[in-house]
Design an enzyme around this catalytic site. Structure first.
Site, PDB file in Angstrom:
ATOM      1  N   ASN A 208     -39.833   3.908  34.312  1.00  0.00           N
ATOM      2  CA  ASN A 208     -40.126   5.220  33.739  1.00  0.00           C
ATOM      3  C   ASN A 208     -40.420   6.193  34.879  1.00  0.00           C
ATOM      4  O   ASN A 208     -40.422   5.818  36.056  1.00  0.00           O
ATOM      5  CB  ASN A 208     -41.274   5.146  32.728  1.00  0.00           C
ATOM      6  CG  ASN A 208     -42.570   4.614  33.324  1.00  0.00           C
ATOM      7  OD1 ASN A 208     -42.881   4.856  34.488  1.00  0.00           O
ATOM      8  ND2 ASN A 208     -43.346   3.887  32.530  1.00  0.00           N
ATOM      9  N   GLU A 211     -43.379   5.287  37.182  1.00  0.00           N
ATOM     10  CA  GLU A 211     -43.071   4.169  38.094  1.00  0.00           C
ATOM     11  C   GLU A 211     -42.150   4.627  39.220  1.00  0.00           C
ATOM     12  O   GLU A 211     -42.287   4.184  40.362  1.00  0.00           O
ATOM     13  CB  GLU A 211     -42.449   3.022  37.303  1.00  0.00           C
ATOM     14  CG  GLU A 211     -43.454   2.323  36.394  1.00  0.00           C
ATOM     15  CD  GLU A 211     -42.831   1.605  35.217  1.00  0.00           C
ATOM     16  OE1 GLU A 211     -43.587   0.908  34.492  1.00  0.00           O
ATOM     17  OE2 GLU A 211     -41.612   1.719  35.001  1.00  0.00           O
ATOM     18  N   ASP A 277     -40.933  -2.154  25.866  1.00  0.00           N
ATOM     19  CA  ASP A 277     -40.503  -3.520  25.553  1.00  0.00           C
ATOM     20  C   ASP A 277     -39.289  -3.494  24.637  1.00  0.00           C
ATOM     21  O   ASP A 277     -38.326  -4.249  24.813  1.00  0.00           O
ATOM     22  CB  ASP A 277     -41.629  -4.292  24.865  1.00  0.00           C
ATOM     23  CG  ASP A 277     -42.870  -4.450  25.736  1.00  0.00           C
ATOM     24  OD1 ASP A 277     -42.799  -4.152  26.935  1.00  0.00           O
ATOM     25  OD2 ASP A 277     -43.907  -4.866  25.195  1.00  0.00           O
TER      26      ASP A 277
END
Length: 329
Positions: A208, A211, A277
């Site tokens: 993302n 990150e 996830d």
């Protein structure tokens, strides 16, 4: 954006059910405590939660496996647990969900990771983490690798799900990627911060924005800066695809064909926990089923919209996903 008609989508979903995906990473239990707030504690300026219900679900890499399984894909799960009561809880939930715990090794003197979320009036009040986050030993890492290698002949795709809780060490990451490269098995990665640069040569890498900023050590304020950063990361990791999840911006795909944007499909946002996830699970399920990369990203964007409309880390419902893909195609 590459559209998917009904026949194409149904073929992709039908083919998913013939595939097997391995999920390797940090297994967790997501525990939820539901209640209501009616007053403030006289002991401290904090709300008193009157508990109305509790539930325990698969979390972390185990939640990724649950999302893979909910799409009809067979799942092989690899990771660790502690030698404690929560170990029994984790394995019990895994078995009740229809998955095997054969790929999970128990490590004494280590805590099974449990995240407890307290929810009141549909608001997230506090989260309590119980975990051991240090790297597992080389001996335990080799046990996971041996379990993984034994099952490799039955695996069509691999997800490396890293939460920086100690399972995915650089040596284990590189060994798994090399094994998959030799067998031409696609590898998808949902990274965190510590091992960001260890995933060289994977099929799809899905950070993302936060990150991405952490790995590069700079803020990414606008689209131009994000695009420069994405090209830099993809070149450095030599991955086939880089997919950046960018919240309200949707998803940004970097490939040999250039850069493409897929807008978010979210209409309602109740809980974003677990959305990442769902995205990596859907991506690998669709890719192994033969969807093109643009079709894959389109389906994954819809999957994210479906799950964030629910409260809690809920695995994606395939029928809701199918309807969402067809209604907004």
């Amino acid at each position: 954006m590459e559209k998917i008609d009904t026949n194409q989508l149904d073929r992709i979903f039908q083919t998913m059910r013939k595939k097997t995906i391995a999920v390797v990473g940090d297994l967790m239990v997501d525990r939820y405590v539901w209640g209501k707030v009616s007053r403030i504690s006289p002991e401290a300026p904090v709300p008193i939660i009157e508990i109305e219900g509790e539930s325990s679900n698969l979390g972390g890499a185990a939640n990724v496996a649950a999302n893979v399984g909910s799409l009809g894909v067979s799942v092989k799960l690899f990771g660790i647990s502690g030698d404690d009561a929560e170990n029994s809880l984790l394995r019990d939930i895994i078995k009740r969900s229809g998955y095997s715990d054969d790929g999970i090794i128990t490590i004494p003197d280590r805590k099974t990771c449990v995240k407890t979320r307290v929810i009141a009036q549909n608001q997230h009040v506090v989260r309590i983490d119980r975990e051991t986050a240090s790297y597992i030993s080389e001996t335990d890492s080799k046990k996971i690798l041996a379990n993984f290698e034994d099952q490799l002949k039955d695996i069509n795709g691999v997800i490396l799900q890293d939460y920086n809780k100690g399972v995915l060490s650089p040596s284990l990451i590189q060994s798994i990627i090399e094994l998959c490269r030799l067998k031409n098995i696609p590898v998808g990665v949902d990274p965190k911060f510590d091992n960001f640069w260890e995933y060289k040569g994977v099929t799809i890498f899905k950070p993302n924005i936060r990150e991405l900023e952490s790995a590069l050590g700079r803020n990414l304020i606008n689209d131009e800066q994000i695009e420069v950063a994405g090209r830099e990361v993809r070149d450095r990791l030599e991955c086939e695809y880089l997919l950046v999840t960018a919240g309200p911006k949707g998803m940004i795909l970097f490939s040999d064909r250039g850069i493409s944007y897929t807008p978010t499909k979210a209409n309602q946002i109740h809980d974003v926990s677990g959305a990442g996830d769902t995205v990596i699970a859907t991506i690998m399920a669709a890719l192994t089923a033969g969807a093109s990369i643009q079709q894959t990203v389109n389906i994954a964007t819809h999957a994210a919209a479906v799950v964030i409309a629910e409260v809690g880390a809920i695995p994606v419902n395939p029928e809701k996903l199918r309807r969402a893909c067809l209604s907004q195609n």
